[in-house]
Design a protein around this motif. Structure first.
Motif, PDB file in Angstrom:
ATOM      1  N   ALA A   1       0.831  -1.213   0.000  1.00 35.57           N
ATOM      2  CA  ALA A   1       0.000   0.000   0.000  1.00 35.57           C
ATOM      3  C   ALA A   1       0.860   1.256   0.000  1.00 35.57           C
TER       4      ALA A   1
ATOM      5  N   ILE B   1       5.872   2.990  -3.705  1.00 37.89           N
ATOM      6  CA  ILE B   1       6.505   2.151  -4.725  1.00 37.89           C
ATOM      7  C   ILE B   1       5.805   0.793  -4.791  1.00 37.89           C
TER       8      ILE B   1
ATOM      9  N   LEU C   1       1.194  -7.346   1.480  1.00 41.76           N
ATOM     10  CA  LEU C   1       1.214  -7.303   2.951  1.00 41.76           C
ATOM     11  C   LEU C   1       1.616  -5.891   3.377  1.00 41.76           C
TER      12      LEU C   1
ATOM     13  N   LYS D   1      -2.817   5.709   1.663  1.00 41.95           N
ATOM     14  CA  LYS D   1      -2.560   4.269   1.498  1.00 41.95           C
ATOM     15  C   LYS D   1      -3.870   3.520   1.233  1.00 41.95           C
TER      16      LYS D   1
HETATM   17  N1  LIG Z   1      10.724   6.591  -2.167  1.00 46.39           N
HETATM   18  C1  LIG Z   1      12.045   6.700  -2.237  1.00 46.39           C
HETATM   19  O1  LIG Z   1      12.582   7.703  -2.751  1.00 46.39           O
HETATM   20  C2  LIG Z   1      12.926   5.589  -1.743  1.00 46.39           C
HETATM   21  C3  LIG Z   1      14.321   5.753  -1.903  1.00 46.39           C
HETATM   22  C4  LIG Z   1      15.166   4.737  -1.442  1.00 46.39           C
HETATM   23  C5  LIG Z   1      14.627   3.598  -0.871  1.00 46.39           C
HETATM   24  N2  LIG Z   1      13.275   3.471  -0.704  1.00 46.39           N
HETATM   25  C6  LIG Z   1      12.759   2.248  -0.084  1.00 46.39           C
HETATM   26  O2  LIG Z   1      11.746   1.706  -0.914  1.00 46.39           O
HETATM   27  C7  LIG Z   1      10.756   1.061  -0.115  1.00 46.39           C
HETATM   28  C8  LIG Z   1       9.386   1.620  -0.444  1.00 46.39           C
HETATM   29  O3  LIG Z   1       9.406   3.010  -0.162  1.00 46.39           O
HETATM   30  P1  LIG Z   1       8.158   3.970  -0.404  1.00 46.39           P
HETATM   31  O4  LIG Z   1       8.686   5.279  -0.832  1.00 46.39           O
HETATM   32  O5  LIG Z   1       7.146   3.259  -1.208  1.00 46.39           O
HETATM   33  O6  LIG Z   1       7.650   4.157   1.095  1.00 46.39           O
HETATM   34  P2  LIG Z   1       6.178   4.003   1.714  1.00 46.39           P
HETATM   35  O7  LIG Z   1       6.302   4.467   3.130  1.00 46.39           O
HETATM   36  O8  LIG Z   1       5.202   4.679   0.847  1.00 46.39           O
HETATM   37  O9  LIG Z   1       5.942   2.449   1.659  1.00 46.39           O
HETATM   38  C9  LIG Z   1       6.344   1.550   2.670  1.00 46.39           C
HETATM   39  C10 LIG Z   1       5.127   0.742   3.090  1.00 46.39           C
HETATM   40  O10 LIG Z   1       5.550  -0.188   4.104  1.00 46.39           O
HETATM   41  C11 LIG Z   1       4.510  -0.292   5.050  1.00 46.39           C
HETATM   42  N3  LIG Z   1       5.052  -0.732   6.330  1.00 46.39           N
HETATM   43  C12 LIG Z   1       5.815  -0.009   7.200  1.00 46.39           C
HETATM   44  N4  LIG Z   1       6.070  -0.748   8.296  1.00 46.39           N
HETATM   45  C13 LIG Z   1       5.468  -1.950   8.118  1.00 46.39           C
HETATM   46  C14 LIG Z   1       5.348  -3.111   8.911  1.00 46.39           C
HETATM   47  N5  LIG Z   1       5.929  -3.188  10.119  1.00 46.39           N
HETATM   48  N6  LIG Z   1       4.644  -4.166   8.440  1.00 46.39           N
HETATM   49  C15 LIG Z   1       4.040  -4.090   7.214  1.00 46.39           C
HETATM   50  N7  LIG Z   1       4.104  -3.001   6.419  1.00 46.39           N
HETATM   51  C16 LIG Z   1       4.809  -1.940   6.869  1.00 46.39           C
HETATM   52  C17 LIG Z   1       3.934   1.122   5.154  1.00 46.39           C
HETATM   53  O11 LIG Z   1       2.603   1.117   5.665  1.00 46.39           O
HETATM   54  C18 LIG Z   1       4.019   1.596   3.716  1.00 46.39           C
HETATM   55  O12 LIG Z   1       2.793   1.415   3.043  1.00 46.39           O
HETATM   56  C19 LIG Z   1      11.189   1.263   1.322  1.00 46.39           C
HETATM   57  O13 LIG Z   1      11.910   0.125   1.747  1.00 46.39           O
HETATM   58  C20 LIG Z   1      12.103   2.461   1.249  1.00 46.39           C
HETATM   59  O14 LIG Z   1      13.025   2.485   2.315  1.00 46.39           O
HETATM   60  C21 LIG Z   1      12.417   4.446  -1.129  1.00 46.39           C
END
Ligand SMILES: NC(=O)c1ccc[n+]([C@@H]2O[C@H](COP(=O)([O-])OP(=O)(O)OC[C@H]3O[C@@H](n4cnc5c(N)ncnc54)[C@H](O)[C@@H]3O)[C@@H](O)[C@H]2O)c1
Length: 315
Positions: free
Chosen positions: A9, A12, A30, A42
Protein backbone atom coordinates in the motif's frame (compact mmCIF):
# COMPACT_ATOMS: atom_id res chain seq x y z
CA UNK A 1 4.33 -16.13 -10.64
CA UNK A 2 2.93 -15.74 -7.17
CA UNK A 3 4.73 -12.92 -5.41
CA UNK A 4 4.70 -11.74 -1.83
CA UNK A 5 4.92 -7.95 -1.96
CA UNK A 6 5.51 -6.27 1.40
CA UNK A 7 4.67 -2.58 1.62
CA UNK A 8 2.07 -3.00 -1.15
CA UNK A 9 0.00 0.00 0.00
CA UNK A 10 3.08 2.20 -0.03
CA UNK A 11 4.13 4.48 -2.87
CA UNK A 12 6.51 2.15 -4.73
CA UNK A 13 4.67 -1.00 -3.59
CA UNK A 14 1.41 0.22 -5.09
CA UNK A 15 2.98 0.90 -8.48
CA UNK A 16 4.87 -2.41 -8.37
CA UNK A 17 1.68 -4.30 -7.58
CA UNK A 18 -0.07 -2.66 -10.53
CA UNK A 19 2.72 -3.66 -12.91
CA UNK A 20 2.87 -7.25 -11.68
CA UNK A 21 -0.91 -7.68 -11.81
CA UNK A 22 -1.06 -6.13 -15.28
CA UNK A 23 1.18 -8.85 -16.65
CA UNK A 24 -0.76 -11.64 -14.95
CA UNK A 25 1.20 -12.37 -11.78
CA UNK A 26 -0.57 -13.14 -8.52
CA UNK A 27 0.33 -10.67 -5.78
CA UNK A 28 -0.04 -11.24 -2.05
CA UNK A 29 0.18 -7.72 -0.67
CA UNK A 30 1.21 -7.30 2.95
CA UNK A 31 1.07 -3.91 4.64
CA UNK A 32 0.24 -2.70 8.15
CA UNK A 33 -0.87 0.74 6.87
CA UNK A 34 1.67 2.38 9.18
CA UNK A 35 0.59 5.88 10.27
CA UNK A 36 4.02 7.37 9.46
CA UNK A 37 2.18 9.44 6.85
CA UNK A 38 -1.49 9.97 6.06
CA UNK A 39 -2.98 6.45 5.96
CA UNK A 40 -5.93 7.66 3.87
CA UNK A 41 -3.52 7.91 0.93
CA UNK A 42 -2.56 4.27 1.50
CA UNK A 43 -6.22 3.28 1.74
CA UNK A 44 -6.89 5.06 -1.56
CA UNK A 45 -4.03 3.22 -3.26
CA UNK A 46 -5.28 -0.05 -1.82
CA UNK A 47 -8.78 0.61 -3.10
CA UNK A 48 -7.40 0.71 -6.64
CA UNK A 49 -5.68 -2.62 -6.15
CA UNK A 50 -8.47 -4.47 -4.40
CA UNK A 51 -10.77 -6.26 -6.77
CA UNK A 52 -8.05 -6.62 -9.40
CA UNK A 53 -7.63 -10.18 -10.59
CA UNK A 54 -4.78 -11.90 -8.81
CA UNK A 55 -4.54 -9.48 -5.86
CA UNK A 56 -4.91 -10.58 -2.25
CA UNK A 57 -4.31 -8.15 0.58
CA UNK A 58 -3.27 -8.98 4.12
CA UNK A 59 -3.39 -6.12 6.58
CA UNK A 60 -0.59 -7.21 8.83
CA UNK A 61 2.81 -6.51 10.27
CA UNK A 62 6.14 -7.88 9.04
CA UNK A 63 7.11 -7.97 12.71
CA UNK A 64 4.53 -10.70 13.24
CA UNK A 65 6.36 -13.84 12.18
CA UNK A 66 3.19 -15.93 11.88
CA UNK A 67 1.72 -13.41 9.41
CA UNK A 68 4.88 -13.40 7.31
CA UNK A 69 4.87 -17.19 7.32
CA UNK A 70 1.26 -17.43 6.10
CA UNK A 71 1.67 -14.76 3.42
CA UNK A 72 4.77 -16.42 2.03
CA UNK A 73 3.32 -19.90 1.63
CA UNK A 74 3.40 -21.12 -1.96
CA UNK A 75 5.04 -17.99 -3.37
CA UNK A 76 7.73 -17.93 -6.07
CA UNK A 77 9.34 -14.68 -4.94
CA UNK A 78 9.37 -12.28 -2.02
CA UNK A 79 9.64 -8.63 -3.00
CA UNK A 80 10.31 -6.73 0.20
CA UNK A 81 9.53 -3.01 0.11
CA UNK A 82 7.94 -2.49 3.54
CA UNK A 83 9.97 -0.17 5.72
CA UNK A 84 9.96 3.07 7.57
CA UNK A 85 11.35 5.12 4.70
CA UNK A 86 11.83 8.69 5.95
CA UNK A 87 15.38 9.83 6.67
CA UNK A 88 14.52 12.63 9.10
CA UNK A 89 11.92 10.66 11.06
CA UNK A 90 14.55 8.01 11.82
CA UNK A 91 16.33 10.38 14.22
CA UNK A 92 13.20 10.73 16.34
CA UNK A 93 12.12 7.08 16.22
CA UNK A 94 15.26 4.94 16.24
CA UNK A 95 13.64 1.97 17.96
CA UNK A 96 10.87 1.74 15.39
CA UNK A 97 13.40 1.85 12.55
CA UNK A 98 15.57 -0.86 14.08
CA UNK A 99 12.47 -3.02 14.57
CA UNK A 100 10.70 -2.48 11.24
CA UNK A 101 13.67 -2.17 8.92
CA UNK A 102 16.04 -4.69 10.47
CA UNK A 103 13.91 -7.18 12.41
CA UNK A 104 11.18 -6.96 9.76
CA UNK A 105 13.57 -7.79 6.94
CA UNK A 106 15.08 -10.59 9.03
CA UNK A 107 11.58 -12.12 9.37
CA UNK A 108 11.07 -12.05 5.60
CA UNK A 109 14.52 -13.43 4.81
CA UNK A 110 14.48 -16.11 7.47
CA UNK A 111 11.01 -17.24 6.44
CA UNK A 112 12.21 -17.36 2.83
CA UNK A 113 15.03 -19.65 4.00
CA UNK A 114 12.66 -21.99 5.84
CA UNK A 115 10.13 -22.12 3.01
CA UNK A 116 12.88 -22.35 0.35
CA UNK A 117 11.46 -19.42 -1.61
CA UNK A 118 13.28 -19.29 -4.97
CA UNK A 119 14.21 -15.59 -4.78
CA UNK A 120 14.13 -12.43 -2.67
CA UNK A 121 14.27 -8.87 -4.03
CA UNK A 122 14.49 -6.09 -1.45
CA UNK A 123 14.64 -2.31 -1.31
CA UNK A 124 17.89 -0.73 -0.29
CA UNK A 125 18.63 2.95 -0.79
CA UNK A 126 21.08 5.55 -2.08
CA UNK A 127 21.38 6.41 1.64
CA UNK A 128 23.90 3.58 2.03
CA UNK A 129 26.45 5.85 0.27
CA UNK A 130 26.21 8.47 3.04
CA UNK A 131 27.67 11.86 2.17
CA UNK A 132 29.85 10.37 -0.56
CA UNK A 133 32.64 12.39 -2.10
CA UNK A 134 32.80 10.70 -5.50
CA UNK A 135 30.01 10.79 -8.09
CA UNK A 136 28.26 9.11 -9.74
CA UNK A 137 28.22 6.40 -7.06
CA UNK A 138 28.94 2.85 -8.19
CA UNK A 139 27.75 -0.31 -6.46
CA UNK A 140 31.38 -1.22 -5.70
CA UNK A 141 32.09 2.12 -3.94
CA UNK A 142 32.50 2.12 -0.15
CA UNK A 143 29.27 2.08 1.84
CA UNK A 144 30.59 2.13 5.36
CA UNK A 145 29.71 5.66 6.52
CA UNK A 146 25.97 6.33 6.55
CA UNK A 147 24.82 9.68 7.89
CA UNK A 148 21.37 8.63 9.08
CA UNK A 149 19.92 5.85 11.13
CA UNK A 150 17.68 5.05 8.17
CA UNK A 151 20.72 4.63 5.90
CA UNK A 152 22.33 2.36 8.46
CA UNK A 153 19.26 0.09 8.52
CA UNK A 154 19.45 -0.26 4.71
CA UNK A 155 23.15 -1.09 4.86
CA UNK A 156 22.30 -3.64 7.53
CA UNK A 157 19.74 -5.19 5.15
CA UNK A 158 22.42 -5.62 2.51
CA UNK A 159 24.74 -7.34 4.99
CA UNK A 160 21.98 -9.60 6.22
CA UNK A 161 21.05 -10.57 2.65
CA UNK A 162 24.69 -11.25 1.83
CA UNK A 163 25.09 -13.48 4.90
CA UNK A 164 21.88 -15.38 4.16
CA UNK A 165 22.97 -15.95 0.61
CA UNK A 166 26.36 -17.25 1.71
CA UNK A 167 25.00 -19.47 4.43
CA UNK A 168 21.86 -20.79 2.79
CA UNK A 169 22.20 -20.05 -0.92
CA UNK A 170 19.03 -17.92 -1.11
CA UNK A 171 19.05 -15.77 -4.28
CA UNK A 172 18.98 -12.14 -3.11
CA UNK A 173 18.90 -8.91 -5.09
CA UNK A 174 19.15 -5.53 -3.35
CA UNK A 175 17.99 -2.41 -5.17
CA UNK A 176 19.39 0.97 -4.16
CA UNK A 177 16.63 3.40 -5.11
CA UNK A 178 17.52 7.05 -5.72
CA UNK A 179 14.91 9.68 -4.72
CA UNK A 180 11.79 8.23 -6.26
CA UNK A 181 8.91 10.50 -7.30
CA UNK A 182 5.68 10.26 -9.25
CA UNK A 183 1.89 10.09 -8.94
CA UNK A 184 0.68 8.72 -5.59
CA UNK A 185 4.02 9.84 -4.12
CA UNK A 186 4.94 10.17 -0.49
CA UNK A 187 3.75 13.27 1.42
CA UNK A 188 7.06 13.56 3.29
CA UNK A 189 9.16 13.96 0.14
CA UNK A 190 10.29 17.18 -1.56
CA UNK A 191 8.08 17.10 -4.65
CA UNK A 192 4.92 16.55 -2.60
CA UNK A 193 5.91 19.12 0.05
CA UNK A 194 6.84 21.78 -2.50
CA UNK A 195 3.72 21.26 -4.62
CA UNK A 196 1.49 21.26 -1.58
CA UNK A 197 3.04 24.47 -0.23
CA UNK A 198 3.02 26.25 -3.59
CA UNK A 199 -0.58 25.41 -4.46
CA UNK A 200 -1.73 26.48 -0.99
CA UNK A 201 0.22 29.75 -1.13
CA UNK A 202 2.74 28.82 1.56
CA UNK A 203 6.49 29.44 1.33
CA UNK A 204 8.71 26.55 0.27
CA UNK A 205 11.23 25.42 2.91
CA UNK A 206 14.35 24.81 0.88
CA UNK A 207 17.07 23.01 2.81
CA UNK A 208 20.78 23.09 2.09
CA UNK A 209 20.29 26.72 0.96
CA UNK A 210 19.05 25.28 -2.36
CA UNK A 211 22.50 23.92 -3.23
CA UNK A 212 21.70 20.23 -3.11
CA UNK A 213 21.72 17.95 -6.15
CA UNK A 214 19.60 14.87 -6.57
CA UNK A 215 19.22 11.97 -8.94
CA UNK A 216 15.43 12.06 -9.08
CA UNK A 217 13.96 8.84 -10.44
CA UNK A 218 10.48 8.36 -11.83
CA UNK A 219 8.51 5.60 -10.13
CA UNK A 220 7.73 3.98 -13.52
CA UNK A 221 11.44 3.53 -14.14
CA UNK A 222 11.99 2.14 -10.64
CA UNK A 223 9.19 -0.37 -11.16
CA UNK A 224 10.73 -1.54 -14.44
CA UNK A 225 13.95 -2.24 -12.49
CA UNK A 226 12.11 -4.08 -9.71
CA UNK A 227 10.23 -6.28 -12.18
CA UNK A 228 13.44 -7.06 -14.09
CA UNK A 229 15.17 -8.02 -10.82
CA UNK A 230 12.26 -10.33 -9.92
CA UNK A 231 12.48 -12.00 -13.33
CA UNK A 232 16.26 -12.29 -13.61
CA UNK A 233 16.56 -13.62 -10.07
CA UNK A 234 20.32 -13.37 -9.83
CA UNK A 235 22.16 -15.37 -7.18
CA UNK A 236 23.38 -12.31 -5.33
CA UNK A 237 23.48 -8.78 -6.70
CA UNK A 238 23.05 -5.17 -5.70
CA UNK A 239 21.96 -2.55 -8.24
CA UNK A 240 21.67 1.21 -8.26
CA UNK A 241 18.30 2.24 -9.63
CA UNK A 242 18.47 5.93 -10.39
CA UNK A 243 17.76 8.11 -13.38
CA UNK A 244 21.47 8.50 -13.97
CA UNK A 245 21.25 12.31 -14.05
CA UNK A 246 22.22 14.72 -11.31
CA UNK A 247 19.86 17.71 -11.15
CA UNK A 248 20.15 20.97 -9.21
CA UNK A 249 17.49 21.41 -6.53
CA UNK A 250 16.64 24.89 -7.82
CA UNK A 251 16.10 23.58 -11.38
CA UNK A 252 13.70 21.03 -9.90
CA UNK A 253 11.86 23.83 -8.07
CA UNK A 254 11.68 25.82 -11.32
CA UNK A 255 9.97 22.94 -13.11
CA UNK A 256 7.47 22.67 -10.24
CA UNK A 257 6.75 26.42 -10.49
CA UNK A 258 6.28 26.20 -14.27
CA UNK A 259 3.98 23.19 -13.96
CA UNK A 260 1.89 24.88 -11.28
CA UNK A 261 1.89 28.17 -13.17
CA UNK A 262 2.98 30.02 -10.02
CA UNK A 263 6.14 31.44 -8.55
CA UNK A 264 6.98 30.29 -5.04
CA UNK A 265 8.09 32.28 -2.03
CA UNK A 266 11.22 30.53 -0.88
CA UNK A 267 12.65 30.17 2.56
CA UNK A 268 16.28 29.05 2.39
CA UNK A 269 17.37 26.91 5.31
CA UNK A 270 20.56 25.05 6.26
CA UNK A 271 21.02 21.33 5.64
CA UNK A 272 19.24 19.10 8.11
CA UNK A 273 20.83 16.21 9.96
CA UNK A 274 20.85 13.17 7.67
CA UNK A 275 20.78 15.23 4.47
CA UNK A 276 23.51 14.72 1.91
CA UNK A 277 24.67 17.31 -0.61
CA UNK A 278 24.55 15.09 -3.66
CA UNK A 279 23.01 11.84 -4.80
CA UNK A 280 24.00 10.55 -8.20
CA UNK A 281 23.78 7.01 -9.50
CA UNK A 282 26.02 5.14 -11.87
CA UNK A 283 23.40 2.91 -13.47
CA UNK A 284 25.62 1.10 -15.95
CA UNK A 285 25.41 -2.20 -14.04
CA UNK A 286 21.59 -2.13 -13.99
CA UNK A 287 21.58 -1.26 -17.69
CA UNK A 288 23.89 -4.11 -18.53
CA UNK A 289 22.42 -6.83 -16.32
CA UNK A 290 18.77 -5.85 -15.87
CA UNK A 291 18.17 -4.16 -19.21
CA UNK A 292 17.20 -1.11 -17.11
CA UNK A 293 16.69 2.02 -19.19
CA UNK A 294 15.16 5.06 -17.44
CA UNK A 295 12.71 6.82 -19.73
CA UNK A 296 11.26 9.68 -17.71
CA UNK A 297 13.25 12.84 -17.00
CA UNK A 298 12.06 15.39 -14.43
CA UNK A 299 10.76 17.72 -17.13
CA UNK A 300 8.10 15.12 -18.05
CA UNK A 301 7.81 13.40 -14.68
CA UNK A 302 7.19 16.41 -12.43
CA UNK A 303 4.13 17.68 -14.40
CA UNK A 304 2.65 14.15 -14.21
CA UNK A 305 2.90 14.26 -10.45
CA UNK A 306 1.34 17.72 -10.29
CA UNK A 307 -1.54 16.63 -12.50
CA UNK A 308 -2.17 13.67 -10.18
CA UNK A 309 -1.91 15.92 -7.11
CA UNK A 310 -4.47 18.41 -8.47
CA UNK A 311 -6.90 15.62 -9.39
CA UNK A 312 -6.50 13.68 -6.17
CA UNK A 313 -6.96 16.72 -3.93
CA UNK A 314 -9.54 18.26 -6.30
CA UNK A 315 -7.62 21.53 -6.66
N1 LIG B 1 10.72 6.59 -2.17
C1 LIG B 1 12.05 6.70 -2.24
O1 LIG B 1 12.58 7.70 -2.75
C2 LIG B 1 12.93 5.59 -1.74
C3 LIG B 1 14.32 5.75 -1.90
C4 LIG B 1 15.17 4.74 -1.44
C5 LIG B 1 14.63 3.60 -0.87
N2 LIG B 1 13.28 3.47 -0.70
C6 LIG B 1 12.76 2.25 -0.08
O2 LIG B 1 11.75 1.71 -0.91
C7 LIG B 1 10.76 1.06 -0.11
C8 LIG B 1 9.39 1.62 -0.44
O3 LIG B 1 9.41 3.01 -0.16
P1 LIG B 1 8.16 3.97 -0.40
O4 LIG B 1 8.69 5.28 -0.83
O5 LIG B 1 7.15 3.26 -1.21
O6 LIG B 1 7.65 4.16 1.09
P2 LIG B 1 6.18 4.00 1.71
O7 LIG B 1 6.30 4.47 3.13
O8 LIG B 1 5.20 4.68 0.85
O9 LIG B 1 5.94 2.45 1.66
C9 LIG B 1 6.34 1.55 2.67
C10 LIG B 1 5.13 0.74 3.09
O10 LIG B 1 5.55 -0.19 4.10
C11 LIG B 1 4.51 -0.29 5.05
N3 LIG B 1 5.05 -0.73 6.33
C12 LIG B 1 5.82 -0.01 7.20
N4 LIG B 1 6.07 -0.75 8.30
C13 LIG B 1 5.47 -1.95 8.12
C14 LIG B 1 5.35 -3.11 8.91
N5 LIG B 1 5.93 -3.19 10.12
N6 LIG B 1 4.64 -4.17 8.44
C15 LIG B 1 4.04 -4.09 7.21
N7 LIG B 1 4.10 -3.00 6.42
C16 LIG B 1 4.81 -1.94 6.87
C17 LIG B 1 3.93 1.12 5.15
O11 LIG B 1 2.60 1.12 5.67
C18 LIG B 1 4.02 1.60 3.72
O12 LIG B 1 2.79 1.42 3.04
C19 LIG B 1 11.19 1.26 1.32
O13 LIG B 1 11.91 0.12 1.75
C20 LIG B 1 12.10 2.46 1.25
O14 LIG B 1 13.03 2.49 2.31
C21 LIG B 1 12.42 4.45 -1.13
Amino acid sequence: MKILLTGSAGFIGFHTAQALLARGDDVIGLDNMSPYYDPTLKEARLKLLEGKKGFTFIRGDILDRETVKKCMEGTDRACHLAALAGVRYSFEHPEEYIATNIRGFFNVLDEARIQKIPGVVYASSSSVYGDAKKFPAKESDPTDAQVSLYGMTKKDNELLAHTYHRLYGIPVTGLRFFTVYGPWGRPDMALFLFTDALLHGHPLSIFGEGKMQRDWTSVDDIVSGIVAAIDKNFDEEIFNLGCGRKEELMDFVKIIEESCGKEATKEFLPMQPGDVRVTSADISKAKRMLGYEPKTMIREGVPKFIQWYREYYAL
